[in-house]
Design a protein around this motif. Structure first.
Motif, PDB file in Angstrom:
ATOM      1  N   ALA A   1       0.827  -1.210   0.000  1.00  0.00           N
ATOM      2  CA  ALA A   1       0.000   0.000   0.000  1.00  0.00           C
ATOM      3  C   ALA A   1       0.860   1.259   0.000  1.00  0.00           C
ATOM      4  CB  ALA A   1      -0.935   0.007   1.205  1.00  0.00           C
TER       5      ALA A   1
ATOM      6  N   ARG B   1      -5.274  -1.645   2.490  1.00  0.00           N
ATOM      7  CA  ARG B   1      -5.619  -0.855   3.676  1.00  0.00           C
ATOM      8  C   ARG B   1      -6.654  -1.586   4.523  1.00  0.00           C
ATOM      9  NH1 ARG B   1      -3.595   2.659   0.144  1.00  0.00           N
ATOM     10  NH2 ARG B   1      -2.510   4.481   0.942  1.00  0.00           N
ATOM     11  N   VAL B   2      -7.524  -2.326   3.859  1.00  0.00           N
ATOM     12  CA  VAL B   2      -8.489  -3.144   4.604  1.00  0.00           C
ATOM     13  C   VAL B   2      -7.729  -4.187   5.438  1.00  0.00           C
ATOM     14  CG1 VAL B   2     -10.329  -4.867   4.377  1.00  0.00           C
ATOM     15  CG2 VAL B   2     -10.396  -2.791   2.989  1.00  0.00           C
TER      16      VAL B   2
ATOM     17  N   GLN C   1      -6.342  -0.012  -1.829  1.00  0.00           N
ATOM     18  CA  GLN C   1      -7.513   0.017  -0.944  1.00  0.00           C
ATOM     19  C   GLN C   1      -7.687  -1.309  -0.206  1.00  0.00           C
ATOM     20  OE1 GLN C   1      -7.438   1.388  -4.132  1.00  0.00           O
ATOM     21  NE2 GLN C   1      -7.207   3.332  -3.071  1.00  0.00           N
TER      22      GLN C   1
END
Lengths: 364, 402
Positions: free
Chosen positions: B332, B381-382, B378
């Motif tokens: 990320a 990040r989860v 994304q």
């Protein structure tokens, strides 16, 4: 590459962590309101040998390498950044004397710290925070002229040092009898650390180390800089952890707010900022301890990154708590103020970047 | 003891790979990008230089010593960064198991590792591996995969269409994600190996892309494609509950830092290029100089930070410390940092920056996909936030895993 601290470092980290949790965090508001670290906390940190690390030959419990001091800074700052800044900033004077002083100076000054005396290092200037190569304070014929900001304990320190710029970057010892023209700073954050604006107008001093040795002084000051990176990381960790707990407890629209990506992505982003800042700080500490050429660049890089991470994390910390974050019932607003103060005080990310860029042509 | 010094073996390999990247890859980068492919003769040459297994991690090799096995992931970081610095698209043309390697390694039985990796990628001739997970409607949401695997006696019958598969058209060994039971959701997801020329396996369209044009991205069509029962990665054990999907995720823990390292290689290429360009084109007295200096410093700082977190993920993997949080952090963090370096390079160079006379515009196109494939920024990040929420000890310096 190895990222596992030594057993000794782990033991120190554990001890400081316990202390930060049980003693420092609960007293954060008390210290902030009083404008000084409580006597109880200061005394215990002196006894633990953390406040001002002094070698055994001068009556202390031993000194720390740079890596260990960065680890300590993170843990103590997790408890309270203002307390960490006050205590570790004071102890910095001992480290600088130890690294750059003559034997006679060490014998005279270092034992004072073991008795609980405070230290003071006058370094920052209005136009020279992180970049001590452009300091304007000068020493002529052993007399200091210049205006310093953020000088810790200028009213109470037994060992007072002043850093001057020019070709022979130097550290000077202000005699105890000398009265300084010091004005206490009423500031945004880090209020548990009492700091002063000090005007030096022909203050008579003695050079630390006797003769000019800019290389030695630079090394000592690099350690001083890096301490702030450790404090910034501890602050960021505290703010992120607190906000993460809140994000799991507070519900909105029937779910914990941490289940919403508007919140959880902030948490992920700040965790990355802190992780990268910590690794940069560790690498810089490793470079100092191993006397590597790029230590200077790495320290500036780590300070810039850590300061930016602290400011952003504290901002998101307040934001995640929403209205509650703005209230003094929670510590996020304290960290929000502390983070910006720490960043402007000494290692603004902007200055870190610009300074760093000056080294790229020669370094690569 | 905390120590950032690279092992001597790694330093040696870093220097060797850098030389290869500088002398062989970089000079051919523009031509390959313009043609949208790499000349087969060049592929052969790349294969010879790299021993036909450049991307294979050492622990997959039967001849790997203990030391090599312990440094395997770190070596992959060092090699990937240097290679991508040379040219990120061309290296995907270097024969080797590619992303099939980490998948088979993470989820396969010892027999499967031998059969699908060691026996195929012997180094004697160019061979390719590929991983086909993504479907048009299932990217990060791997559990939404519609491709099915139906058991029929000693065989599996695969049906479905995979997209965006790097080297899918030329792969000798293809790892495919399929569901054995849609009602089980992600628990029903398993990994299967399909070998080249298996009946029912066909290559669909070859994609035209923004960047990495010299790397071939294919659509894979499976129509009643029959494979032996033992081609399910993990063997019989894979049929136990809670094993398949985790296998896919485990493979990501190994591959994500590698992809991050490649992104850093691209970002570093842009940074170094514009740094050297500025030294000549932006003289010390120039009014732009302070802006350029600050920009360069910031680019470098972010790339250094990205490299450290990426290497930490690899260091953990080499010590068998669970690293899903750090693997996702590297993935990320690094691509956007590298993208900012590419943007910064174009900004500094101005109109020269978008000109095809320089490779900067190509790096800017190439880098974008690194924040997309192997898990978007994304979805990573989860993963990171799930690792932190509920497990706050994760934020402490010594707690390195999930």
């Amino acid at each position: 590459m190895e990222l596992e601290p030594t057993d000794e470092q782990k033991a120190i980290v554990d001890a400081i962590r316990d202390f930060a949790q049980n003693e420092v965090r609960p007293a954060n508001r008390e210290c902030e309101e009083a404008g000084v670290v409580s006597e109880r906390i200061e005394k215990q940190l002196v006894e633990m040998g953390v406040a001002a690390p002094v070698a055994e030959q001068y009556g202390g419990q031993g000194t720390f390498d740079t890596m260990t001091s960065v680890l300590i800074a993170e843990e103590l700052s997790w408890g309270d950044p203002g307390v960490a800044f006050s205590i570790l900033g004071s102890g910095l004077a001992a480290t600088i004397v130890d690294l750059a002083g003559t034997d006679a100076q060490k014998s005279e000054l270092l034992p004072k710290f073991t008795e609980g005396a405070r230290g003071s290092v006058a370094l920052a200037e209005r136009d020279a925070g992180a970049d001590f190569t452009v300091l304007e304070a000068r020493a002529t014929k052993d007399e200091i002229h210049g205006l310093k900001y953020g000088v810790l304990h200028a009213d109470s320190a037994a060992v007072r040092l002043v850093v001057t710029g020019g070709d022979d970057l130097g550290v000077w010892i202000v005699p105890e009898a000398e009265e300084l023209s010091a004005q206490q700073e009423d500031k945004l954050g880090l209020r548990a650390a009492s700091t002063f604006k000090v005007r030096f107008e022909g203050v008579k001093t003695e050079r630390l180390g006797g003769s000019p040795d800019p290389a030695k002084v630079r090394l000592a000051l690099l350690r001083a800089k890096l301490l702030n990176a450790g404090i910034a990381i501890g602050l960021g960790r505290a703010a992120l952890e607190y906000a993460s707990v809140y994000a799991q407890e507070r519900t909105a629209f029937g779910r914990p707010i941490g289940a919403f990506q508007g919140i959880s992505f902030k948490i992920a982003d700040r965790a990355m900022d802190l992780e990268t800042a910590r690794l940069l700080a560790w690498k810089a500490a490793w470079a100092i301890d191993n006397d590597l050429n790029d230590a200077h660049e790495l320290v500036m890089s780590a300070c810039g990154h850590a300061a930016a991470a602290a400011v952003t994390t504290a901002d998101d910390g307040v934001q995640i708590l929403g209205g509650h974050g703005y209230m003094r019932d929670h510590p996020e607003e304290l960290w929000y103020r502390d983070a910006m103060t720490l960043a402007t005080f000494d290692s603004p990310s902007m200055i870190g970047d610009v300074f760093l860029s000056k080294t790229y042509e020669v370094a690569e | 003891m905390i120590d950032f010094e690279l092992h001597d073996t790694l330093k040696g390999i870093e220097a060797f790979v850098h030389q290869f990247a500088e002398q062989t890859l970089r000079p051919l980068a523009r031509e390959a990008d313009t043609n949208g492919k790499v000349d087969p003769k060049v592929i052969q040459m790349l294969g010879q230089i790299a021993g036909n297994r450049a991307t294979i991690v050492p622990e997959e090799r039967p001849d790997a010593g203990e030391e090599r096995a312990r440094l395997g992931n770190m070596l992959s970081m060092i090699g990937s960064e240097e290679l991508a610095w040379g040219d990120a698209a061309m290296i995907l043309n270097i024969p080797g198991p590619g992303l099939a390697g980490p998948s088979i390694n993470a989820a396969g039985t010892p027999e499967q590792k031998k059969k699908f990796l060691h026996d195929v990628f012997t180094g004697e001739e160019p061979r390719f591996g590929a991983l086909a997970v993504t479907e048009a409607q299932a990217g990060s949401d791997v559990s939404n995969v519609q491709t099915t695997a139906t058991r029929d006696g000693d065989e599996w019958i695969l049906n479905g269409t995979k997209v965006f598969c790097t080297n899918g058209a030329r792969a000798d060994v293809l790892v495919i994600n399929a569901t054995i039971d849609k009602s089980l959701g992600r628990e029903g997801q398993k990994l299967f190996v399909v070998l080249k020329d298996t009946p029912g396996f066909r290559v669909g369209k070859i994609e035209k892309k923004l960047g990495l044009t010299a790397s071939e991205t294919a659509e894979i069509v499976l129509e009643d494609c029959r494979i032996p029962f033992d081609h399910i990665l993990g063997g019989e054990d894979a049929l136990k509950p809670k094993s398949g999907f985790k296998g896919t995720m485990k493979a990501f823990d190994a591959s994500r830092p590698t992809v991050a390292a490649m992104a850093i290689g691209i970002g570093r290429a842009a940074y170094e290029y514009v740094r050297d360009w500025s030294a000549v084109e932006v003289p010390a007295h120039s009014r732009r100089r302070p802006f350029v200096e600050a920009k360069l410093a910031h680019m470098k700082r972010e790339l250094d930070a990205a490299r450290l977190v990426t290497r930490k993920a690899a260091w953990m993997a080499d010590r068998r410390i669970p690293n899903s949080k750090e693997a996702s952090m590297s993935k990320a963090y690094a691509p956007p940092a590298a993208l900012r370096a590419c943007i910064g390079a174009i900004e500094i160079m101005g109109p020269e920056g978008y000109s095809k006379e320089h490779l900067v515009e190509k790096w800017y196109r190439d880098i974008k996909v690194y924040d997309i494939f192997e898990g978007t920024g994304q979805i990573n990040r989860v993963v990171i936030s799930r690792n932190i929420l509920g497990r706050l000890d994760e934020l402490k310096p010594e707690n390195n895993g999930s």
